[in-house]
Design a protein around this motif. Structure first.
Motif, PDB file in Angstrom:
ATOM      1  N   ARG A  57       0.838  -1.202   0.000  1.00 55.84           N
ATOM      2  CA  ARG A  57       0.000   0.000   0.000  1.00 55.84           C
ATOM      3  C   ARG A  57       0.872   1.250   0.000  1.00 55.84           C
ATOM      4  O   ARG A  57       0.605   2.206  -0.714  1.00 55.84           O
ATOM      5  CB  ARG A  57      -0.922  -0.003   1.233  1.00 55.84           C
ATOM      6  N   ARG A  58       1.929   1.234   0.807  1.00 57.62           N
ATOM      7  CA  ARG A  58       2.829   2.393   0.891  1.00 57.62           C
ATOM      8  C   ARG A  58       3.544   2.610  -0.444  1.00 57.62           C
ATOM      9  O   ARG A  58       3.694   3.749  -0.894  1.00 57.62           O
ATOM     10  CB  ARG A  58       3.856   2.176   2.006  1.00 57.62           C
ATOM     11  N   GLN A  59       3.962   1.535  -1.105  1.00 60.43           N
ATOM     12  CA  GLN A  59       4.645   1.645  -2.390  1.00 60.43           C
ATOM     13  C   GLN A  59       3.699   2.162  -3.479  1.00 60.43           C
ATOM     14  O   GLN A  59       4.122   2.925  -4.352  1.00 60.43           O
ATOM     15  CB  GLN A  59       5.215   0.295  -2.821  1.00 60.43           C
ATOM     16  N   SER A  60       2.443   1.740  -3.433  1.00 62.77           N
ATOM     17  CA  SER A  60       1.507   2.176  -4.476  1.00 62.77           C
ATOM     18  C   SER A  60       1.110   3.647  -4.295  1.00 62.77           C
ATOM     19  O   SER A  60       0.690   4.292  -5.252  1.00 62.77           O
ATOM     20  CB  SER A  60       0.265   1.295  -4.460  1.00 62.77           C
ATOM     21  N   GLU A  61       1.244   4.177  -3.088  1.00 63.58           N
ATOM     22  CA  GLU A  61       0.933   5.586  -2.849  1.00 63.58           C
ATOM     23  C   GLU A  61       2.044   6.517  -3.330  1.00 63.58           C
ATOM     24  O   GLU A  61       1.798   7.691  -3.537  1.00 63.58           O
ATOM     25  CB  GLU A  61       0.670   5.825  -1.360  1.00 63.58           C
ATOM     26  N   GLU A  62       3.233   5.991  -3.488  1.00 61.60           N
ATOM     27  CA  GLU A  62       4.361   6.843  -3.904  1.00 61.60           C
ATOM     28  C   GLU A  62       4.409   7.048  -5.384  1.00 61.60           C
ATOM     29  O   GLU A  62       3.856   6.516  -6.200  1.00 61.60           O
ATOM     30  CB  GLU A  62       5.682   6.214  -3.469  1.00 61.60           C
TER      31      GLU A  62
END
Length: 62
Positions: A57-62
């Motif tokens: 989730r954190r990677q897809s937000e970047e």
């Protein structure tokens, strides 16, 4: 802090999977009596899975 009240999405995910991991561990302990399955349920579901989901989730937000 972003001004939001309550728990972050990551914390909610971790808490839900922690409860699921404990439940899976308990059920495996009661019905399967297999230590490997118990460990996978406790650590895999309770720790590894929510960590992976939060990282994705954190990677897809970047």
């Amino acid at each position: 802090m972003t001004g939001e009240r309550g728990l972050s999405t990551e914390t909610k995910t971790t808490l839900v999977f922690m409860v699921l991991g404990l439940t899976a561990w308990y059920l495996a302990q009661q019905y399967l009596e297999n230590q490997l399955v118990e460990l996978v349920a406790l650590f895999g579901v309770g720790i590894v899975l929510p960590t992976l989901l939060n990282e994705v989730r954190r990677q897809s937000e970047e």
